[in-house]
Scaffold this active site. Sequence first.
Site, PDB file in Angstrom:
ATOM      1  N   THR B  49      -4.320  -0.059  -4.599  1.00  0.00           N
ATOM      2  CA  THR B  49      -4.519  -0.625  -3.529  1.00  0.00           C
ATOM      3  C   THR B  49      -3.195  -1.516  -3.401  1.00  0.00           C
ATOM      4  O   THR B  49      -2.481  -2.204  -4.016  1.00  0.00           O
ATOM      5  CB  THR B  49      -5.642  -1.804  -3.458  1.00  0.00           C
ATOM      6  OG1 THR B  49      -5.915  -2.188  -2.126  1.00  0.00           O
ATOM      7  CG2 THR B  49      -5.757  -2.423  -4.483  1.00  0.00           C
ATOM      8  N   GLU B  50      -2.729  -1.473  -2.138  1.00  0.00           N
ATOM      9  CA  GLU B  50      -1.389  -1.854  -1.751  1.00  0.00           C
ATOM     10  C   GLU B  50      -1.346  -3.385  -2.075  1.00  0.00           C
ATOM     11  O   GLU B  50      -0.169  -3.848  -2.028  1.00  0.00           O
ATOM     12  CB  GLU B  50      -0.823  -1.367  -0.165  1.00  0.00           C
ATOM     13  CG  GLU B  50      -1.793  -1.824   0.701  1.00  0.00           C
ATOM     14  CD  GLU B  50      -2.436  -0.727   1.116  1.00  0.00           C
ATOM     15  OE1 GLU B  50      -3.205  -0.028   0.440  1.00  0.00           O
ATOM     16  OE2 GLU B  50      -2.854  -0.737   2.517  1.00  0.00           O
ATOM     17  N   ASN B  51      -2.364  -4.054  -1.875  1.00  0.00           N
ATOM     18  CA  ASN B  51      -2.405  -5.486  -1.928  1.00  0.00           C
ATOM     19  C   ASN B  51      -2.163  -5.960  -3.614  1.00  0.00           C
ATOM     20  O   ASN B  51      -2.326  -7.164  -3.853  1.00  0.00           O
ATOM     21  CB  ASN B  51      -3.588  -6.201  -1.484  1.00  0.00           C
ATOM     22  CG  ASN B  51      -4.831  -5.844  -1.974  1.00  0.00           C
ATOM     23  OD1 ASN B  51      -4.917  -4.568  -2.079  1.00  0.00           O
ATOM     24  ND2 ASN B  51      -5.730  -6.555  -2.083  1.00  0.00           N
ATOM     25  N   SER B  91       4.392  -3.541  -5.269  1.00  0.00           N
ATOM     26  CA  SER B  91       3.485  -2.541  -5.067  1.00  0.00           C
ATOM     27  C   SER B  91       3.978  -1.861  -3.876  1.00  0.00           C
ATOM     28  O   SER B  91       3.570  -0.372  -4.091  1.00  0.00           O
ATOM     29  CB  SER B  91       2.254  -3.411  -4.583  1.00  0.00           C
ATOM     30  OG  SER B  91       1.278  -2.440  -4.093  1.00  0.00           O
TER      31      SER B  91
END
Lengths: 213, 213, 248, 248
Positions: B49-51, B91
């Site tokens: 998840t890019e967060n 990320s």
Amino acid sequence: MTTTRISRAALAARVASDIPEGAVVNLGIGAPTLVADFLPEGLEIVLHTENGMLGMGAAPARGQVDPDLINAGKQPVTALAGAAYFHHADSFAMMRGGHLDVCVLGAFQVSAGGNLANWSTGEPGAIPAVGGAMDLAIGAKDVYVMTDLLTKGGDPKLVAACSYPLTGVGCVSRVYTDHGVFDVTPDGFRVRELFGDNTHAEIEQLLGLELEA
Amino acid sequence: MTTTRISRAALAARVASDIPEGAVVNLGIGAPTLVADFLPEGLEIVLHTENGMLGMGAAPARGQVDPDLINAGKQPVTALAGAAYFHHADSFAMMRGGHLDVCVLGAFQVSAGGNLANWSTGEPGAIPAVGGAMDLAIGAKDVYVMTDLLTKGGDPKLVAACSYPLTGVGCVSRVYTDHGVFDVTPDGFRVRELFGDNTHAEIEQLLGLELEA
Amino acid sequence: MIDKTVLDVAAAVAGIRDGATVMIGGFGRAGQPVELIDALIAHGAGDLTVVNNNAGNGDTGLAALLAAGQVRKMICSFPRQSDSWVFDGLYRDGKVELELVPQGNLAERIRAAGAGIGGFFTPTGFGTQLAEGKETRRIDGRDYVLEYPIRADVALISARAADRWGNLVYRETARNFGPIMAAAAAVTVAQVDEIVPLGWLDPEAVITPGLYVDRVVAVGERPWLRDGEFVGGVDIEGRPLAEEGAEQ
Amino acid sequence: MIDKTVLDVAAAVAGIRDGATVMIGGFGRAGQPVELIDALIAHGAGDLTVVNNNAGNGDTGLAALLAAGQVRKMICSFPRQSDSWVFDGLYRDGKVELELVPQGNLAERIRAAGAGIGGFFTPTGFGTQLAEGKETRRIDGRDYVLEYPIRADVALISARAADRWGNLVYRETARNFGPIMAAAAAVTVAQVDEIVPLGWLDPEAVITPGLYVDRVVAVGERPWLRDGEFVGGVDIEGRPLAEEGAEQ
């Protein structure tokens, strides 16, 4: 002409006396490393080593040498409470991003414009090695050079223009020498302090350079 | 013309069936998130998840919601054994650096050249919002689009050229639609699989596009 | 002694000036320094440029700062959300400017500012509206857009714990923009659940070294934690769950 | 099941081809993957381009690889050291090429490769011989040099522990180039003291997430550790100290 020269240790102490509490400081390989021994006891000064650590402490006792815990000179060190480790890209980002307060570096030559030459004498056939010198040169709010005023052969190390290959351009803020301390200003070197009985005129004569008062 | 359309859930299952064990996968906000529910049990697939997390797990039970642990859609998630957290620059470095195997994204339009439009319909007055869409579009070895073949109004979403603002250029590798699966090739869309009784000619007619066999 | 601790959030945000560029950490609500934002509202500085991934949720935190009329411009990737009504209204009324940046470029531009990088070539956004007018270059067969650093006067971030040197550790995905914003601002202020004695943070696990942090203020433990351990019992906004019987 | 574990160092370096670019972690001896280098010597691939901060110390590790004649070119910042006699001799005899890169640019170029950055403007080296012929640009009043990524076919690195997903934790300043090299190579091989069960590594403290790692091999604990705790009793090269009585 006889001039006053202070010892390498006294010079390290002189540099150390200008570093305020709370400063984040990188001490270059060689003579600048000595400065650590003269930082005032009881003041918290955070030492950065570019191989990935803030909060570097003194050398360990024999038997406590940790090969994983070294400084940029590859000597064993210790970690203080409050230390942090990080990788090389993060470490040099700290420098390049201007987050260090002070770097102390050695020099072959410093020019009146603040250029630094400290990585190569340009000798043909010599194996070049730069390490972190060019990063350190541009990597602190203040870049202090710690050096003798003259080479062993008597040539000035503070010069109008560097003849050796440059490490950085316009990067030096102050030069601590065995004869005195000089700020780099837009008008060239300015005498900040002369040791012993050294006079402005004597130093100008040694350097063959005009100095700001 | 009546064609076979599979459900959103069946489509998610179809996408999931193409993801091999060990793949590192980012599932975009919206329909692609559904794919997680159909990943084969017992296979280890690592969700990004890019967060700032790898090894994302399913939604937590009520009472176990952790506001510090969310996905890119800002929904609560869990962490699997083997998870790792990292900051936003790290990320997105993972994505941009090509370290993800698969991204699954929604789309307004995909062009025969693999261009993706999924962030803006270009409506005047709409508040634009792009989020990580442009990074995801170029951020995986394979970018899969999951979408209906046609809009609710019946317009093709697979097109010769996108009329909506682009998210990325030449980035889509495969399109999973409710009618069938299409690879993006140098020669345009190639039919990989048609669901039910759908024929090549029917889909070409729906799209007004020639498709490779 | 180095002590970056300040006693309250008012002292933490002191000196923020009208017209400042303020980075605010967080992704949605996770990692959003709500107590510092409230202090900034009380402080009153206006005409701010705010850098955040979003543009506020609901009526608290960044949304409240926007509602207070203190923000002239938002730099963000994703302003429009189901609960971004405050920003939506201001934007439609022409009362706030918007610079939209793809999320990864936003992160990398912030990182570049902290890392002393003058600009970088990124593939993200090439060929799109968000790269219009920007310099591009093909390098080794791939197309890139030249992007520049985003710096700030102040960063307001949230972390789980700090020591008095300003070393920070975060928690889960609340880490998000904190570490890179801390490095990109002239003055970085961190709110933390607790300030621990120097030496308590594992030097292998310090995420933001203290040199990036100027002030830390303890604001108390999040409601879903007890002594640093997750206990849950809240909704995604961090509010205590209603009793089971009362649930609809 | 994802299992990146390989049983021995020979399997770990299998497939490295003649002419490959190989990143080798470590700063001096700290973090140098000596067991993997020994395996690469046994493996025999030649005509290598090696990326490392240095160019070998003494007669072991990278120095031994150089001595074996397997290296065509070194990319490094600091080849010349008091104990770099192997490299020194090869260089003076014209048997190895050298590309000298300032250490921070070396690190950032490696980072750029892993992060998908096509190039970046760095202030380091501007106006020096090491920037001769390179593109420069003045941005916001500061002068920069354009530098490009350094990628590799293989990275050989050393970490303290791994799990079977390839997540890595390091130890102290032995971390150095490991995390950025892991991301910059097509195939990354990590030697570790131990492989722990999945879930044992703290996800807040994983430094290299497993997606960057292709193979991990356990090579046993360093002599100065016992069960992960420092016990000392070695010199800076990791050799057991002589008895006190025998000391000169």
